[in-house]
Motif scaffolding. Structure first.
Motif, mmCIF file in Angstrom:
data_model
loop_
_atom_site.group_PDB
_atom_site.id
_atom_site.type_symbol
_atom_site.label_atom_id
_atom_site.label_comp_id
_atom_site.label_asym_id
_atom_site.label_seq_id
_atom_site.Cartn_x
_atom_site.Cartn_y
_atom_site.Cartn_z
ATOM 1 N N LYS A 64 -55.484 -12.619 -1.704
ATOM 2 C CA LYS A 64 -56.608 -13.412 -2.224
ATOM 3 C C LYS A 64 -56.387 -13.404 -3.769
ATOM 4 C CE LYS A 64 -60.148 -12.355 -0.188
ATOM 5 N NZ LYS A 64 -61.588 -11.653 0.194
ATOM 6 N N GLU A 65 -56.620 -14.660 -4.126
ATOM 7 C CA GLU A 65 -56.343 -15.200 -5.469
ATOM 8 C C GLU A 65 -55.048 -15.345 -6.087
ATOM 9 O OE1 GLU A 65 -58.817 -12.834 -8.178
ATOM 10 O OE2 GLU A 65 -60.597 -13.185 -7.085
ATOM 11 N N ARG A 66 -54.163 -14.921 -5.110
ATOM 12 C CA ARG A 66 -52.373 -15.182 -5.344
ATOM 13 C C ARG A 66 -51.924 -16.171 -4.696
ATOM 14 N NH1 ARG A 66 -48.803 -11.222 -4.892
ATOM 15 N NH2 ARG A 66 -49.884 -10.323 -3.080
ATOM 16 N N PHE A 67 -52.387 -16.511 -3.339
ATOM 17 C CA PHE A 67 -51.774 -17.245 -2.429
ATOM 18 C C PHE A 67 -52.814 -18.248 -2.107
ATOM 19 C CE2 PHE A 67 -48.742 -14.194 -0.160
ATOM 20 C CZ PHE A 67 -48.087 -13.727 -1.266
ATOM 21 N N THR A 68 -52.442 -19.661 -1.785
ATOM 22 C CA THR A 68 -53.345 -20.594 -1.273
ATOM 23 C C THR A 68 -52.833 -21.287 -0.045
ATOM 24 O OG1 THR A 68 -53.934 -21.125 -3.718
ATOM 25 C CG2 THR A 68 -54.420 -22.702 -2.214
ATOM 26 N N ILE A 69 -53.727 -21.468 0.857
ATOM 27 C CA ILE A 69 -53.232 -22.227 2.063
ATOM 28 C C ILE A 69 -53.865 -23.273 1.903
ATOM 29 C CG2 ILE A 69 -55.340 -21.021 3.575
ATOM 30 C CD1 ILE A 69 -53.140 -20.885 5.902
ATOM 31 N N SER A 70 -53.251 -24.413 2.597
ATOM 32 C CA SER A 70 -53.849 -25.824 2.769
ATOM 33 C C SER A 70 -53.165 -26.371 3.911
ATOM 34 C CB SER A 70 -53.483 -26.528 1.036
ATOM 35 O OG SER A 70 -51.943 -26.663 1.018
ATOM 36 N N ARG A 71 -53.509 -27.743 4.265
ATOM 37 C CA ARG A 71 -52.895 -28.478 5.429
ATOM 38 C C ARG A 71 -52.801 -29.940 5.106
ATOM 39 N NH1 ARG A 71 -54.521 -27.702 10.053
ATOM 40 N NH2 ARG A 71 -53.741 -29.519 10.920
ATOM 41 N N ASP A 72 -51.975 -30.555 5.608
ATOM 42 C CA ASP A 72 -51.669 -31.858 5.766
ATOM 43 C C ASP A 72 -52.122 -32.227 7.144
ATOM 44 O OD1 ASP A 72 -48.989 -34.187 5.037
ATOM 45 O OD2 ASP A 72 -51.122 -34.676 5.986
ATOM 46 N N SER A 73 -53.471 -32.836 7.434
ATOM 47 C CA SER A 73 -53.634 -33.139 8.603
ATOM 48 C C SER A 73 -52.913 -34.354 9.204
ATOM 49 C CB SER A 73 -55.115 -33.276 8.877
ATOM 50 O OG SER A 73 -55.792 -32.534 8.506
ATOM 51 N N ALA A 74 -52.535 -35.059 8.610
ATOM 52 C CA ALA A 74 -51.643 -36.494 8.966
ATOM 53 C C ALA A 74 -50.412 -36.041 9.506
ATOM 54 C CB ALA A 74 -51.485 -37.354 7.972
ATOM 55 N N ASN A 75 -50.054 -34.858 9.187
ATOM 56 C CA ASN A 75 -48.542 -34.361 9.671
ATOM 57 C C ASN A 75 -48.543 -33.080 10.177
ATOM 58 O OD1 ASN A 75 -46.723 -36.504 8.523
ATOM 59 N ND2 ASN A 75 -47.667 -35.792 6.613
ATOM 60 N N ASN A 76 -49.782 -32.798 10.632
ATOM 61 C CA ASN A 76 -49.957 -31.561 11.272
ATOM 62 C C ASN A 76 -49.232 -30.407 10.613
ATOM 63 O OD1 ASN A 76 -51.669 -32.782 13.454
ATOM 64 N ND2 ASN A 76 -49.521 -33.212 14.581
ATOM 65 N N THR A 77 -49.242 -30.237 9.317
ATOM 66 C CA THR A 77 -48.652 -29.112 8.390
ATOM 67 C C THR A 77 -49.505 -28.279 7.691
ATOM 68 O OG1 THR A 77 -46.589 -30.707 8.586
ATOM 69 C CG2 THR A 77 -46.818 -28.992 6.795
ATOM 70 N N ILE A 78 -49.124 -27.035 7.799
ATOM 71 C CA ILE A 78 -49.799 -26.169 6.591
ATOM 72 C C ILE A 78 -48.628 -25.702 5.552
ATOM 73 C CG2 ILE A 78 -51.485 -25.430 8.471
ATOM 74 C CD1 ILE A 78 -49.980 -22.915 8.463
ATOM 75 N N TYR A 79 -49.379 -25.320 4.542
ATOM 76 C CA TYR A 79 -48.427 -24.875 3.479
ATOM 77 C C TYR A 79 -49.318 -23.367 3.013
ATOM 78 C CZ TYR A 79 -47.283 -29.703 3.572
ATOM 79 O OH TYR A 79 -46.734 -31.085 3.991
ATOM 80 N N LEU A 80 -48.340 -22.586 2.397
ATOM 81 C CA LEU A 80 -48.815 -21.438 1.706
ATOM 82 C C LEU A 80 -48.244 -21.644 0.517
ATOM 83 C CD1 LEU A 80 -50.395 -18.872 2.321
ATOM 84 C CD2 LEU A 80 -48.367 -17.694 2.678
ATOM 85 N N GLU A 81 -48.882 -21.413 -0.422
ATOM 86 C CA GLU A 81 -48.494 -21.321 -1.855
ATOM 87 C C GLU A 81 -48.728 -19.849 -2.429
ATOM 88 O OE1 GLU A 81 -47.869 -25.848 -2.911
ATOM 89 O OE2 GLU A 81 -47.183 -23.849 -3.825
ATOM 90 N N MET A 82 -47.504 -19.396 -2.770
ATOM 91 C CA MET A 82 -47.431 -18.014 -2.944
ATOM 92 C C MET A 82 -47.190 -17.817 -4.371
ATOM 93 S SD MET A 82 -45.740 -16.342 0.466
ATOM 94 C CE MET A 82 -44.180 -17.153 0.021
ATOM 95 N N GLY A 83 -48.207 -17.172 -5.122
ATOM 96 C CA GLY A 83 -48.014 -17.087 -6.705
ATOM 97 C C GLY A 83 -48.219 -15.592 -6.937
ATOM 98 N N SER A 84 -47.540 -15.071 -8.196
ATOM 99 C CA SER A 84 -47.542 -13.722 -8.865
ATOM 100 C C SER A 84 -47.042 -12.768 -7.584
ATOM 101 C CB SER A 84 -48.920 -13.390 -8.990
ATOM 102 O OG SER A 84 -49.590 -14.314 -9.861
ATOM 103 N N LEU A 85 -45.830 -13.128 -7.021
ATOM 104 C CA LEU A 85 -45.174 -12.564 -6.172
ATOM 105 C C LEU A 85 -44.811 -11.116 -6.679
ATOM 106 C CD1 LEU A 85 -43.189 -15.417 -4.423
ATOM 107 C CD2 LEU A 85 -45.149 -13.932 -3.162
ATOM 108 N N GLN A 86 -45.199 -10.004 -5.765
ATOM 109 C CA GLN A 86 -44.654 -8.766 -5.875
ATOM 110 C C GLN A 86 -43.983 -8.238 -4.907
ATOM 111 O OE1 GLN A 86 -45.426 -7.336 -8.838
ATOM 112 N NE2 GLN A 86 -46.510 -9.367 -9.201
#
Length: 117
Positions: A64-86
């Motif tokens: 939480k607060e490091r990763f962000t999940i999002s989606r592109d409904s038009a393309n049935n695709t999700i993304y996971l933006e991962m930051g401050s990776l450890q």
């Protein structure tokens, strides 16, 4: 439904990566998609999820607060933006699709994320 994940790789601690997962077709609006991960010698754990509409998201406390999940409904695709990776984020990451809020019916192939210290 087939899920195709991509975007893993090797990154230094503090760096960022973006994972993608495309579903082969649209499914019920009662479904959601999400990401799980499995580190060597550990059980697979939930990371983040998003409802089919994208209106609801959920995260494990560890990301939480490091990763962000999002989606592109038009393309049935999700993304996971991962930051401050450890280094403890090192794992094989799997995308999944299923009944919201625990999408676990269909699984994609894993994508390796390795974080070096």
């Amino acid at each position: 439904v087939q899920l195709q994940a991509s975007g893993g790789g090797l990154v230094q601690a503090g760096g960022s990566l973006r994972l993608s997962c495309a579903a082969s077709r649209r499914t019920s609006s009662n479904n959601g998609m999400g990401w799980f991960r499995q580190a060597p010698g550990k059980e697979r754990e939930f990371v983040a999820g998003i409802s089919w509409s994208g209106a609801s998201t959920t995260y494990s406390d560890s990301v939480k607060e490091r990763f962000t999940i999002s989606r592109d409904s038009a393309n049935n695709t999700i993304y996971l933006e991962m930051g401050s990776l450890q280094p403890e984020d090192t794992a094989v990451y799997y995308c999944a699709l299923g009944m919201w809020p625990v999408p676990k019916r269909y699984w994609g192939q894993g994508t390796q994320v390795t974080v070096s210290s």
